[in-house]
Each structure stands twice: as structure tokens, then as C-alpha cells.
Design an enzyme around this catalytic site. Sequence first.
Site, PDB file in Angstrom:
ATOM      1  N   SER A   1      -9.669   1.845   2.985  1.00 43.41           N
ATOM      2  CA  SER A   1      -8.790   2.849   2.232  1.00 43.41           C
ATOM      3  C   SER A   1      -7.799   1.855   1.364  1.00 43.41           C
ATOM      4  O   SER A   1      -7.233   2.312   0.460  1.00 43.41           O
ATOM      5  CB  SER A   1      -8.066   3.715   2.981  1.00 43.41           C
ATOM      6  OG  SER A   1      -7.265   3.073   3.950  1.00 43.41           O
TER       7      SER A   1
ATOM      8  N   SER B   1      -9.909  -0.454   7.164  1.00 44.27           N
ATOM      9  CA  SER B   1      -9.409  -0.488   5.926  1.00 44.27           C
ATOM     10  C   SER B   1      -8.732  -1.505   5.321  1.00 44.27           C
ATOM     11  O   SER B   1      -8.363  -1.495   4.059  1.00 44.27           O
ATOM     12  CB  SER B   1      -8.270   1.061   5.735  1.00 44.27           C
ATOM     13  OG  SER B   1      -9.326   2.125   5.680  1.00 44.27           O
TER      14      SER B   1
ATOM     15  N   LYS C   1       0.818  -1.163  -0.031  1.00 41.11           N
ATOM     16  CA  LYS C   1       0.040   0.193  -0.082  1.00 41.11           C
ATOM     17  C   LYS C   1       0.885   1.181  -0.162  1.00 41.11           C
ATOM     18  O   LYS C   1       2.049   1.237   0.673  1.00 41.11           O
ATOM     19  CB  LYS C   1      -0.875  -0.148   1.177  1.00 41.11           C
ATOM     20  CG  LYS C   1      -1.986   1.045   1.590  1.00 41.11           C
ATOM     21  CD  LYS C   1      -2.787   1.003   2.597  1.00 41.11           C
ATOM     22  CE  LYS C   1      -3.978   2.075   2.696  1.00 41.11           C
ATOM     23  NZ  LYS C   1      -4.597   1.834   3.980  1.00 41.11           N
TER      24      LYS C   1
HETATM   25  N1  GLN Z   1     -13.122   4.247   6.558  1.00 42.57           N
HETATM   26  C1  GLN Z   1     -12.420   4.807   7.806  1.00 42.57           C
HETATM   27  C2  GLN Z   1     -11.932   6.096   7.539  1.00 42.57           C
HETATM   28  O1  GLN Z   1     -12.324   6.772   6.683  1.00 42.57           O
HETATM   29  C3  GLN Z   1     -11.394   3.707   7.888  1.00 42.57           C
HETATM   30  C4  GLN Z   1     -10.336   4.087   7.233  1.00 42.57           C
HETATM   31  C5  GLN Z   1      -9.127   3.135   7.694  1.00 42.57           C
HETATM   32  O2  GLN Z   1      -9.455   2.266   8.267  1.00 42.57           O
HETATM   33  N2  GLN Z   1      -7.793   3.698   7.320  1.00 42.57           N
HETATM   34  O3  GLN Z   1     -11.685   6.677   8.336  1.00 42.57           O
END
Ligand code: GLN
Length: 484
Positions: free
Chosen positions: A151, A175, A76
Site C-alpha cells: 500500500s 506494504s 505516507k
Molecule cells: N497487501 C496487503 C493487504 O492488502 C498488505 C498491506 C500492508 O502491508 N499494509 O493487506
Amino acid sequence: MHNKTISELALGLRVGDFTSVELTRSYLDRVSKFNNELNSYITVCEESALQSAEIADRRIRAGEAEPLLGIPIAHKDIFCTEGVKTSCGSKMLDNFIAPYDAHVVSLFNQSGAVMLGKTNMDEFAMGSSNENSYYGPVHNPWKLEAVPGGSSGGSASAVAAGLCVAATGTDTGGSIRQPAAFCGITGLKPTYGRVSRYGMIAFASSLDQGGPMTRTAEDAAAMLQVMAGFDPRDSTSADQPVPDYMAGLGNDLSGLRIGVPKEYLGGGLDADIEASIQLALAEYTRMGAELVEISLPNTQLGVPTYYVVAPAECSSNLSRFDGVRYGYRCSDPKDLEDLYKRSRGEGFGPEVKRRIMIGTYALSAGYYDAYYLKAQKIRHLISDDFREAFKKVDVIMGPTAPSTAFGIGEKSDDPVTMYLSDIYTIAVNLAGLPGMSIPVKPVGGMPVGLQLIGNYFEEAKLLNVAHRLQQETDWHSATPAGFE
Ligand code: GLN
């Protein structure tokens, strides 16, 4: 080759069915064939990948047999990679070449894994759909008009479409697990502190955790074996021995007590998804496990608590991006204030700005007690719910997400609806527990994830429980049409 797992590929390399150079080239060919439609990768490292593959081939010929030696993976784009662009999905870091490797990246390099490239992601890991990337949305290989989740959507879609065998992700509120669920792969968020955060660009430091995204639980075990362990450069890294994750795979499940939170089923959950979850639970009872109804009474408070804590921490972490030391700098600043304002104004996207503003507000004098302190107290209550539950059960199960992958553009105008896609995953981060998502029966042709939550540092147990289901069923081996 691209439908095989890490262990199958490792065997192929060892017995000489193919070389790491051939394997790497075949993945790179798929990346160049499919990345235009999927947008899974931000950066492809063709030359360095082939060089590492050559080195791996030499080591294999010399008789070395580490599990990831010569295996092509992706990282990532939140993990710093020395000499390689590390953008975090943001215009702010579009020009940033990391001067060092994240701890996780150097561990994979030492293991002999081949890095194919860096995967797309929501900007600074903020999002649930991968629509917040400066590099454009990622597409779900199961349905190109659908989001892959976020994400870590680039990693999830790359693994699902066979553009790498495994990838790293990070999980602050879901995420790793939510995109794994949306793309039909296996994702593991380890216990907070299990995997070093050194060189992993910070979003919300008390929640962020890196982990593997793979085709199977067995592959997740192989990846976690490399990633996990104490790192003195991360002050929250856990100084705890790392078990042999492979050794525990295949253990019998009879007598396993599975907690099913009543708050996770029914309610806002899609009925077809619930049926899929029940089918998987029935499979577990067939294997000798026992279902126990439990309650996590503060479940509804997870999302609001997270959306105070995470923005508060991000507003502090992202203050370093000021246009002075590295990253985006606006052109012709009039003075220092103009430099700060325009560099940040032009470098960050709308969701990141929204979070910085919410966080700054929640931390400001006069509001700190009302929001941040209150959120920290509720965070304790949420952890206590899990503590109570784990007195009665060995593992908790429920859905990973309330729906299957939604359409690109469907929720992007409504941040609150978007935030609710993490309703089942967020509490796990607030408590710092390990969580996993594995594919179960699809709904309407789209993947569904079963979430497994374990007690602190019980990754080995989670991996075994996931692996046993994958030995008995084949939901995890489905591949999206067009990417076979
Ligand atoms: N969807 C969540 C957010 O927008 C979690 C994101 C994540 O785990 N990095 O913060």
C-alpha cells in the site's frame, strides 16, 4: 540533485554546494512537474517545507551536522501530521487535519528533515497495488501503465522518480517491501515494536510497522536511526537499545549463512525472477557467504492466516470511524443509526468494506474459534518455522514478490489473486520479524526485489548485508527513463 542519496546530499549541504532551500525547491519543482502523471503525493506542503528548509540552513551554518538536517523527505499519508491533512487514502478522512504529530513524524522534525508532503496509499493501507486509494491510482515510474505496488505505492514511486530522496512507509503484510520491489528501491520493515505506532493510523495493530523507503541501504540506515526507539505512548514499543546502524555497514560477509527456503523458489515464481534472485545469491557466495537450503513448511498458510487476522483487527480498529467525532459524516442523517450506516457506507471504499465484513464475521460468536483462534494458532506455527530456521542460518533470502509490477486494472477485479502478491512477505509480519527488499537484476525492464529476512532486532545485520551487495553491484542505482 534528485539522483543523489541522503549521505551525498548531506555532504553537499555541509560543504555549501547548495542550501536546503535550493534542494527543497528543486524537489518541489519535480513534484509539480511529475505528480500529475504519477499521483505519488496526496498533499504537497510547499510553504512549510521551505520554512523548515530555511531553519535547517541556519542550523547548518551554525555548524550542526545531523545526518538528516535539511534533507527533503515525504511521509505516507497514514502518519498523523499536525495541522496537515492526514487522509489515509480514504474519503473517510478527506477532511481530517491531524491535531498532533505521529511519534515518527516528530522524530523526523527534530532531526531537521524537511517534510515535502504526504504520499498516496491504498485506503487504510489495504492493498497491493495502490488502486484502492480514494485519490486514484499511483503510477509506476518504470512503466506508467503498471502499478507501483501497495500500500505504500506513493512513497515508492516518489523515491524511484526522484520526487523526494526518501520516504516513510508502513508494512502490515508487505506494504513497504512489495512496492519497493516493484519500483526498484530499498525498503525496510523493522521488527514489530522497533518503531513506534503512535499516531500511525491503525490497520491491523499486531502486524503494522513503519519503516524507511530509500534509494540505498545506507540511506535506510540513516532513516531507521531516526525512527527507531522506545516510545511509552505505544504499549507494544520495544524498550531495547537502538544500535548505531551506520557503524555496522561494510562488515565482511565471509562465513555468513544465508538460508534459502525451498518453498520460496520454484512453484508459482516467475522463472526470470528466480534467475535474478539466483544471480544475487551467487554474488553473495562470491563475497564469502554460504547458501543453506532451509524449509519454512507453513509458507502456504501465511496468506489465509493473514486474511483472518488482519481483517479481524481492522474491523475493530475501523469501528472508530462512525461519523460522530471526526472524519466523514453523511448529510442530513435521519437518526443515529442512519448516521452510522450512511457515514460508513459512503466514507469507506469497497476493499475496506470487504475487510470489515470478513473481520466481523471471523470474530462473531460461533465463528471465533473456527477462524480467529485457529488463525492465531497457525500464526505460532509460522513463527516457529522461522525460529527453527534461525538456529541454522543468519539471514533468509528469497524473492519479495512472485512477479514484477502488473498492469493497472489487471488484478483489481480479483481480490484473491491480488492477495497472493504478498505470498512471500506476509509471514514475516505474522512472525514480527524484520524484512527488507533491495533491487536486483531487472526482468523485461522492470525492477525485481530480493527479500532479506532477519532474526528479531537484527536490522543492523540486514542493513549491512544489503549494503554489501550495493557496494558490489549497481542494480540499485538504475533510474527510470523520463525521470533521470
Ligand atoms: N497487501 C496487503 C493487504 O492488502 C498488505 C498491506 C500492508 O502491508 N499494509 O493487506
